[in-house]
Design a protein around this motif. Sequence first.
Motif, short mmCIF file in Angstrom:
data_model
loop_
_atom_site.label_atom_id
_atom_site.label_comp_id
_atom_site.label_asym_id
_atom_site.label_seq_id
_atom_site.Cartn_x
_atom_site.Cartn_y
_atom_site.Cartn_z
N LEU A 174 0.83 -1.21 0.00
CA LEU A 174 0.00 0.00 0.00
C LEU A 174 0.86 1.26 0.00
CD1 LEU A 174 -2.76 -1.06 2.56
CD2 LEU A 174 -3.04 -0.79 0.08
N ALA A 175 1.93 1.25 0.79
CA ALA A 175 2.82 2.42 0.85
C ALA A 175 3.47 2.69 -0.50
CB ALA A 175 3.88 2.20 1.92
N ALA A 176 3.69 1.63 -1.27
CA ALA A 176 4.32 1.78 -2.58
C ALA A 176 3.32 2.22 -3.65
CB ALA A 176 4.97 0.47 -3.00
N GLY A 177 2.02 2.15 -3.32
CA GLY A 177 1.01 2.60 -4.28
C GLY A 177 0.17 1.52 -4.90
N ALA A 178 0.20 0.30 -4.35
CA ALA A 178 -0.65 -0.77 -4.88
C ALA A 178 -2.12 -0.37 -4.76
CB ALA A 178 -0.39 -2.07 -4.14
N ASP A 179 -2.90 -0.73 -5.74
CA ASP A 179 -4.31 -0.33 -5.81
C ASP A 179 -5.19 -1.31 -5.03
OD1 ASP A 179 -6.86 0.46 -6.45
OD2 ASP A 179 -6.59 0.35 -8.63
N PRO A 180 -5.77 -0.88 -3.90
CA PRO A 180 -6.62 -1.79 -3.13
C PRO A 180 -8.01 -1.98 -3.73
CG PRO A 180 -6.60 0.37 -2.09
CD PRO A 180 -5.64 0.44 -3.25
N GLY A 181 -8.31 -1.22 -4.77
CA GLY A 181 -9.64 -1.31 -5.38
C GLY A 181 -9.76 -2.36 -6.47
N ILE A 182 -8.64 -2.99 -6.85
CA ILE A 182 -8.70 -4.02 -7.89
C ILE A 182 -9.46 -5.23 -7.34
CG2 ILE A 182 -7.33 -5.63 -9.27
CD1 ILE A 182 -5.16 -3.50 -9.43
N ARG A 183 -10.36 -5.77 -8.16
CA ARG A 183 -11.20 -6.89 -7.74
C ARG A 183 -10.73 -8.19 -8.38
NH1 ARG A 183 -16.08 -5.09 -5.43
NH2 ARG A 183 -16.25 -2.80 -5.46
N ASP A 184 -10.97 -9.29 -7.67
CA ASP A 184 -10.59 -10.59 -8.21
C ASP A 184 -11.67 -11.09 -9.17
OD1 ASP A 184 -12.71 -11.53 -6.67
OD2 ASP A 184 -11.46 -12.71 -5.30
N ALA A 185 -11.53 -12.33 -9.62
CA ALA A 185 -12.47 -12.88 -10.60
C ALA A 185 -13.88 -12.99 -10.06
CB ALA A 185 -11.98 -14.25 -11.07
N GLN A 186 -14.02 -13.01 -8.72
CA GLN A 186 -15.35 -13.06 -8.10
C GLN A 186 -15.88 -11.67 -7.76
OE1 GLN A 186 -12.83 -15.45 -6.94
NE2 GLN A 186 -13.79 -16.62 -8.59
N GLY A 187 -15.12 -10.65 -8.16
CA GLY A 187 -15.57 -9.28 -7.93
C GLY A 187 -15.26 -8.75 -6.54
N ARG A 188 -14.36 -9.41 -5.80
CA ARG A 188 -14.05 -9.00 -4.43
C ARG A 188 -12.77 -8.17 -4.38
NH1 ARG A 188 -13.38 -14.71 -1.75
NH2 ARG A 188 -12.02 -14.80 -3.59
N THR A 189 -12.77 -7.16 -3.53
CA THR A 189 -11.55 -6.40 -3.28
C THR A 189 -10.76 -7.10 -2.17
OG1 THR A 189 -12.56 -5.03 -1.55
CG2 THR A 189 -12.71 -4.23 -3.84
N ALA A 190 -9.53 -6.65 -1.98
CA ALA A 190 -8.71 -7.22 -0.90
C ALA A 190 -9.37 -6.99 0.46
CB ALA A 190 -7.32 -6.59 -0.94
N LEU A 191 -9.99 -5.83 0.64
CA LEU A 191 -10.66 -5.53 1.91
C LEU A 191 -11.81 -6.51 2.15
CD1 LEU A 191 -11.33 -3.86 4.40
CD2 LEU A 191 -12.57 -2.25 2.91
N GLN A 192 -12.61 -6.76 1.14
CA GLN A 192 -13.73 -7.67 1.30
C GLN A 192 -13.27 -9.09 1.63
OE1 GLN A 192 -15.51 -6.81 -2.52
NE2 GLN A 192 -17.09 -5.49 -1.61
N ILE A 193 -12.18 -9.51 0.99
CA ILE A 193 -11.66 -10.85 1.27
C ILE A 193 -11.14 -10.92 2.70
CG2 ILE A 193 -9.89 -12.54 0.65
CD1 ILE A 193 -10.03 -11.41 -2.23
N ALA A 194 -10.42 -9.88 3.13
CA ALA A 194 -9.90 -9.84 4.49
C ALA A 194 -11.03 -9.90 5.51
CB ALA A 194 -9.06 -8.59 4.70
N GLN A 195 -12.10 -9.19 5.24
CA GLN A 195 -13.25 -9.20 6.16
C GLN A 195 -13.90 -10.57 6.19
OE1 GLN A 195 -15.37 -5.95 4.32
NE2 GLN A 195 -14.67 -4.45 5.86
N GLN A 196 -14.06 -11.20 5.03
CA GLN A 196 -14.66 -12.53 4.95
C GLN A 196 -13.84 -13.56 5.71
OE1 GLN A 196 -14.99 -13.28 0.76
NE2 GLN A 196 -16.69 -11.84 0.44
#
Length: 207
Positions: A174-196
Motif C-alpha cells: 500500500l505504501a508503494a502505491g498498490a491499488d486496493p480497489g482491484i477486484r478478483d475474478a469473483q468481484g471482491r476487493t482485498a478488503l472484502q476478502i480480508a473481512q470474509q
Amino acid sequence: MVATACGTGGVGAPSTGSSPSSITMSTSPSPVPTSARAPDPALEIRDADGRTPLVVATKSRDTDSARRLILAGADVNAKDNLQDSAFLYAGAEGLDDILVLTLDHGADVNSTNRFGGTALIPAAEKGHPTTVQILIDAGVPLDHINDSGWTALLEAVVYGDGSPVYQEIVSRLLAAGADPGIRDAQGRTALQIAQQRGQADVARLLG
C-alpha cells in the motif's frame, strides 16, 4: 614503430657527440578484458528439465555457486521447462542474496512465471516482506494481475493468515502505491476478502 629522440645541449651549445637514444613502442594489440569476452557457452547448457546451471544452483539454494555463475555471465532470465528463471525463483522463495545478484545483472522485472505472475506476486503470497520490498524498489509492477485474477496485494490476503508478516507485506504494498480497489475474478476487493476471512488487522490497513 620506433620513435627516435636526439639528445641536444642547451641553445647554442655544441653537440656532445653522444649517440641518439631510441624508444621502442609496441604495436601488438592489448588483451581483451575478461569482462568484455563472450560468456562461456557451458553456462547455458540445459538438463532434461531445461534448467541451466544457474537455475539448478538457485533451486538448490546454493548462493555461492549462483554468485559464481552470475559473475561469470550466466543469463539470469533463462527459464526452465517450468518457466522458472533464477530471478523468478529467487523472488518467489525469498532467496534475497541471489535475488539481488540477479537484479544487479539484468533481471527482467516484467518477466512472468507459469502462472502469469511477476516475482512480486508469489513473494507476497508466501510471506517474504523483505523480498517484497526488494522487488518494489526494483520496479516490479505493483498491480500486475496473474492468470488467477490476483495481484500481489490480493494474494497476500487470499493466501495469507492475517499475521504480522502479512500485515507488513500489505503495508509495504500500500505504501508503494498498490491499488486496493482491484477486484478478483469473483468481484471482491482485498478488503472484502480480508473481512470474509476474519483478518481484522489486515482489513484495518485496507479500510
